[in-house]
Design an enzyme around this catalytic site. Sequence first.
Site, PDB file in Angstrom:
ATOM      1  N   MET A  38       0.852  -1.192   0.000  1.00  0.00           N
ATOM      2  CA  MET A  38       0.000   0.000   0.000  1.00  0.00           C
ATOM      3  C   MET A  38       0.889   1.244   0.000  1.00  0.00           C
ATOM      4  O   MET A  38       0.499   2.309   0.485  1.00  0.00           O
ATOM      5  CB  MET A  38      -0.928  -0.009   1.215  1.00  0.00           C
ATOM      6  CG  MET A  38      -1.875  -1.219   1.193  1.00  0.00           C
ATOM      7  SD  MET A  38      -3.419  -0.955   2.065  1.00  0.00           S
ATOM      8  CE  MET A  38      -2.840  -0.689   3.708  1.00  0.00           C
ATOM      9  N   HIS A  57       9.366  -3.629   3.292  1.00  0.00           N
ATOM     10  CA  HIS A  57       8.997  -3.858   1.891  1.00  0.00           C
ATOM     11  C   HIS A  57      10.245  -4.151   1.047  1.00  0.00           C
ATOM     12  O   HIS A  57      10.237  -5.007   0.184  1.00  0.00           O
ATOM     13  CB  HIS A  57       8.328  -2.606   1.297  1.00  0.00           C
ATOM     14  CG  HIS A  57       7.026  -2.252   1.936  1.00  0.00           C
ATOM     15  ND1 HIS A  57       6.838  -1.085   2.643  1.00  0.00           N
ATOM     16  CD2 HIS A  57       5.838  -2.897   1.965  1.00  0.00           C
ATOM     17  CE1 HIS A  57       5.598  -1.027   3.063  1.00  0.00           C
ATOM     18  NE2 HIS A  57       4.964  -2.110   2.684  1.00  0.00           N
TER      19      HIS A  57
HETATM   20  O1  PAF Z   1      -0.182  -5.711   3.902  1.00  0.00           O
HETATM   21  C1  PAF Z   1      -0.590  -4.834   3.108  1.00  0.00           C
HETATM   22  O2  PAF Z   1       0.092  -3.864   2.797  1.00  0.00           O
HETATM   23  C2  PAF Z   1      -1.981  -4.956   2.523  1.00  0.00           C
HETATM   24  O3  PAF Z   1      -2.869  -5.502   3.428  1.00  0.00           O
HETATM   25  C3  PAF Z   1      -2.029  -5.705   1.188  1.00  0.00           C
HETATM   26  C4  PAF Z   1      -1.593  -7.165   1.338  1.00  0.00           C
HETATM   27  C5  PAF Z   1      -1.118  -5.012   0.179  1.00  0.00           C
HETATM   28  C6  PAF Z   1      -3.449  -5.710   0.635  1.00  0.00           C
HETATM   29  O4  PAF Z   1      -3.933  -4.414   0.437  1.00  0.00           O
END
Ligand code: PAF
Length: 271
Positions: free
Chosen positions: A26, A33
Amino acid sequence: MKIFKDKHILQKEISKTKGISFVPTMGGLHKGHISLIKQSKKSKFKTLVSIFVNPKQFNKKSDYRSYPRSTKKDLKKLKNLKIDYLYIPTFKDIYGFKPKEKVFIDKFSKKLCGRFRRGHFEGVLNVVNRFLEIIKPRYIYLGKKDYQQLYLIKKHIEKRKIKSKIIECKTIRENNGVALSTRNLNLNDNQMKIASKIYYYLYNLKKRIKKNYNLFNPNRVKKDLRDLGACKIDYLENYNIENFKKINRQNKKFNIFIAYYIKNTRLIDNI
Ligand code: PAF
């Protein structure tokens, strides 16, 4: 790095590849990430990252609005990482079609965060189901920090016999122990210190109660956490991380699951 906003154009591109390693996000990209993306890049497939702040998984409008966004910085980070594809869909691109698979929601969705964020996991599974259908990735990379989310996505994939394989990635922490989260961007220095103290408290608690589970006194722990600066504690529960059964004896493989607030910022962790 090729950027896509339209799923049909993306699908055309993907169809030319051997397969896709997919990292859904997101945005608000942090070291957690980056670690998922680096792992994905080690696979033999092309790496596709998505950025989509999914409104359906926020149970409060205010939370959706205040969710940190940093698209420019994100783009820079992704370019430096040399990912193959970035997908930044619009709402319509994701929600403007009827998926073939129905979402499967395991009963565990009612526990932990599910008790406090109504509709949250339904929203997560809805969007992930759609992404899986659009992208059909070979691998999907998910962090263990959101363990309940990971477990529920796994159950959905198993039940619907979807061919994507989940790669479970370990929680990345700051040097002060705090689990990386986009929401940390909303914490000031003092609040970060509180989060760090809470992490170490729980880390040491786990060590102690692993030796003697009778030492676990949830009310006492919650009081201590409030004294450390937690404003509100949604839950503090121990679960076996393989089957999500509650723990009531010692020496089991368990994690302490917590969701709490520092001022208005809700943080979750499992230790
Ligand atoms: O973990 C996240 O950032 C969100 O829940 C995801 C898996 C991208 C779904 O919107």
